[in-house]
Design a protein around this motif. Sequence first.
Motif, PDB file in Angstrom:
ATOM      1  N   LEU A   1       0.613  -1.211   0.249  1.00 11.56           N
ATOM      2  CA  LEU A   1      -0.146  -0.081   0.006  1.00 11.56           C
ATOM      3  C   LEU A   1       0.891   1.623  -0.236  1.00 11.56           C
ATOM      4  O   LEU A   1       0.592   1.975  -0.613  1.00 11.56           O
ATOM      5  CB  LEU A   1      -1.312  -0.172   1.178  1.00 11.56           C
ATOM      6  N   SER A   2       2.110   1.367   0.667  1.00 12.28           N
ATOM      7  CA  SER A   2       2.851   2.404   0.341  1.00 12.28           C
ATOM      8  C   SER A   2       3.242   2.753  -0.122  1.00 12.28           C
ATOM      9  O   SER A   2       3.718   3.775  -0.927  1.00 12.28           O
ATOM     10  CB  SER A   2       3.596   2.123   1.844  1.00 12.28           C
ATOM     11  N   ALA A   3       3.589   2.147  -1.476  1.00  9.62           N
ATOM     12  CA  ALA A   3       4.051   2.216  -2.225  1.00  9.62           C
ATOM     13  C   ALA A   3       3.225   2.776  -3.853  1.00  9.62           C
ATOM     14  O   ALA A   3       3.160   3.403  -4.996  1.00  9.62           O
ATOM     15  CB  ALA A   3       5.298   0.892  -3.026  1.00  9.62           C
ATOM     16  N   LEU A   4       1.524   2.853  -3.401  1.00 11.44           N
ATOM     17  CA  LEU A   4       1.147   3.528  -4.344  1.00 11.44           C
ATOM     18  C   LEU A   4       0.746   4.635  -3.902  1.00 11.44           C
ATOM     19  O   LEU A   4       1.018   5.921  -3.824  1.00 11.44           O
ATOM     20  CB  LEU A   4       0.034   2.756  -3.526  1.00 11.44           C
ATOM     21  N   ASP A   5       0.122   5.115  -5.275  1.00 10.91           N
ATOM     22  CA  ASP A   5       0.076   6.339  -6.006  1.00 10.91           C
ATOM     23  C   ASP A   5      -1.326   7.287  -4.492  1.00 10.91           C
ATOM     24  O   ASP A   5      -2.457   7.418  -5.145  1.00 10.91           O
ATOM     25  CB  ASP A   5      -0.555   7.079  -7.109  1.00 10.91           C
ATOM     26  N   THR A   6      -0.663   7.066  -3.602  1.00 12.63           N
ATOM     27  CA  THR A   6      -1.533   7.892  -2.668  1.00 12.63           C
ATOM     28  C   THR A   6      -1.654   9.192  -2.039  1.00 12.63           C
ATOM     29  O   THR A   6      -0.653   9.842  -1.809  1.00 12.63           O
ATOM     30  CB  THR A   6      -2.279   6.781  -0.625  1.00 12.63           C
ATOM     31  N   LEU A   7      -2.805   9.645  -1.563  1.00 15.31           N
ATOM     32  CA  LEU A   7      -2.731  11.109  -0.617  1.00 15.31           C
ATOM     33  C   LEU A   7      -2.090  11.330   1.102  1.00 15.31           C
ATOM     34  O   LEU A   7      -1.558  12.098   1.692  1.00 15.31           O
ATOM     35  CB  LEU A   7      -3.739  12.731  -0.859  1.00 15.31           C
ATOM     36  N   SER A   8      -2.978  10.211   1.397  1.00 20.12           N
ATOM     37  CA  SER A   8      -2.644   9.306   3.046  1.00 20.12           C
ATOM     38  C   SER A   8      -2.822   8.283   3.053  1.00 20.12           C
ATOM     39  O   SER A   8      -3.393   7.614   2.693  1.00 20.12           O
ATOM     40  CB  SER A   8      -3.964  10.285   3.107  1.00 20.12           C
ATOM     41  N   LEU A   9      -2.008   7.455   3.725  1.00 27.01           N
ATOM     42  CA  LEU A   9      -2.161   6.194   4.076  1.00 27.01           C
ATOM     43  C   LEU A   9      -2.806   6.458   5.447  1.00 27.01           C
ATOM     44  O   LEU A   9      -0.920   6.128   6.417  1.00 27.01           O
ATOM     45  CB  LEU A   9      -1.205   5.342   3.681  1.00 27.01           C
TER      46      LEU A   9
END
Length: 100
Positions: free
Chosen positions: A13-21
């Motif tokens: 999940l941390s490797a994905l293109d996210t604004l917030s995790l």
Amino acid sequence: MTDTAFSAVMSRLSALDTLSLRVSQDWLAFGLDRVDVLVIDILTVSELTAMPLVSRHKLAPEYPDPGRELGLTKVWTGWLGDASDVVPVAMRLTLAPGDG
């Protein structure tokens, strides 16, 4: 699975293109019993990020609060049964509208 399985999920999940995790602890009440759960909150503006997660984890659509999110945001939730055998893990994925 074990903490290693949870670490693997978080690593993906941390490797994905996210604004917030975020990962937070919450609880659910079942009658007089209380069950601790971990909640993974993901915020993204990328449909290319969101849709594979919805499919892979079999997330179900949830209707966002129209007063707060104006109906422009899409939200999915679900349980990640293979993430941990210590505590239940839930995911809440929010796809926010992009700039363009």
